[in-house]
Design a protein around this motif. Sequence first.
Motif, PDB file in Angstrom:
ATOM      1  N   ARG A 299       0.867  -1.184   0.000  1.00  0.00           N
ATOM      2  CA  ARG A 299       0.000   0.000   0.000  1.00  0.00           C
ATOM      3  C   ARG A 299       0.895   1.223   0.000  1.00  0.00           C
ATOM      4  O   ARG A 299       2.068   1.146   0.387  1.00  0.00           O
ATOM      5  N   PRO A 300       0.398   2.379  -0.425  1.00  0.00           N
ATOM      6  CA  PRO A 300       1.265   3.560  -0.581  1.00  0.00           C
ATOM      7  C   PRO A 300       2.089   3.900   0.658  1.00  0.00           C
ATOM      8  O   PRO A 300       3.258   4.282   0.547  1.00  0.00           O
ATOM      9  N   GLU A 301       1.498   3.757   1.848  1.00  0.00           N
ATOM     10  CA  GLU A 301       2.201   4.165   3.059  1.00  0.00           C
ATOM     11  C   GLU A 301       3.474   3.366   3.302  1.00  0.00           C
ATOM     12  O   GLU A 301       4.453   3.915   3.826  1.00  0.00           O
ATOM     13  N   VAL A 302       3.487   2.084   2.934  1.00  0.00           N
ATOM     14  CA  VAL A 302       4.655   1.261   3.256  1.00  0.00           C
ATOM     15  C   VAL A 302       5.763   1.386   2.215  1.00  0.00           C
ATOM     16  O   VAL A 302       6.828   0.780   2.365  1.00  0.00           O
ATOM     17  N   ALA A 303       5.530   2.176   1.191  1.00  0.00           N
ATOM     18  CA  ALA A 303       6.558   2.376   0.164  1.00  0.00           C
ATOM     19  C   ALA A 303       7.480   3.546   0.489  1.00  0.00           C
ATOM     20  O   ALA A 303       8.479   3.764  -0.202  1.00  0.00           O
ATOM     21  N   ASP A 304       7.166   4.291   1.535  1.00  0.00           N
ATOM     22  CA  ASP A 304       7.943   5.471   1.905  1.00  0.00           C
ATOM     23  C   ASP A 304       9.028   5.078   2.904  1.00  0.00           C
ATOM     24  O   ASP A 304       8.738   4.793   4.075  1.00  0.00           O
ATOM     25  N   ALA A 305      10.281   5.071   2.457  1.00  0.00           N
ATOM     26  CA  ALA A 305      11.395   4.651   3.318  1.00  0.00           C
ATOM     27  C   ALA A 305      11.558   5.559   4.532  1.00  0.00           C
ATOM     28  O   ALA A 305      12.074   5.129   5.571  1.00  0.00           O
TER      29      ALA A 305
END
Length: 343
Positions: A299-305
């Motif tokens: 999901r988009p949130e977990v792609a942000d390092a």
Amino acid sequence: MSDARLKPADAWRRFAGTALGAALALLAAYLALAYALDPYDSGRSGLFSAGAVRPQGPRTALAIRGRDPAFTAAIVGNSHVQLIEPAKLSASTGLPFVNLSVPATGPGEQLLVLGWFLRHHPAPTALVIAADEYWCTDDPALPNAKPFPFWLLAERTSDYLRGLMRFSVAQEVVGRIGWLMRRHRKTAPADGWWDYEPDYLRLGYADDPRLVADRETRPPLVPDPHRAGPFPAAAAFARALNGVPAATPVVLVFPPVYAAGLPAPGSARETAERACKARIAEALAGHPLHTVLDWRVDRPEVADARLFFDQTHYRHPLAAEVLRDIAAALARLRANPLGPARD
């Protein structure tokens, strides 16, 4: 007959008997003192309970936190749900939450913690259970990777007394005496809040090149052979839920994992992980008031390092999103108590 006229063998037996008797007397005196002082405030003896949490690790502090009547709702898991701040969840839901998460624990320890909370709160107002990859073990013993004080939460007094006979516990007995004698005692948060961000920042997880590289490492395409099923933790979870009243909302959370740590789509690893999550979620089927929040997906949130220290330990902004998700799920369950929901 005087000692001078005793045969050497008789003298030795008398000495050994006297020494053994003295040792047993000392042991009995120590156990009586340790039981009365109740070094971790488990409630077995209320003689010296101060009504506050003495600074200590979460493994032993959960004894007093898990029985505190001020909290009727609980978060159970490990460090993958540690950053869910109980005071904020309480403010969002109106339910007094305690965070009973213990780092480096798996389902065996966590279900024991749940049992301890239920023993002291037979009608909890809500439960939040976090299940991570450790729940996917194929070992029915649900072994612990790190030391855990099983004796402290034991139902049998004999198990508790055996646990008191440890050198580390004897040190705690002495430490508790000193703490009780202080006029101004240092205390730890009663609700179990422990912010790990400062520790991770100090260790360089935000910018150390080696640690950043580890965070970006992709997992193998094949599953860990010991996490490919069957999944006995699911059955243990189902049994534990038998002690939860039907009116108690239960939220099962699969905590977030950084995108690089998720299994590749279509891989055998992804198939095994899906099977594990499905089996754990199915354990909730017998409980009428439940929901599942799956954050262990792409999901988009977990792609942000920037929201992660490593692949499984996230930071405050993402923790706030998960908290809002939990609060919303509890609101739906409490508004519609007739059936389960799934997210």
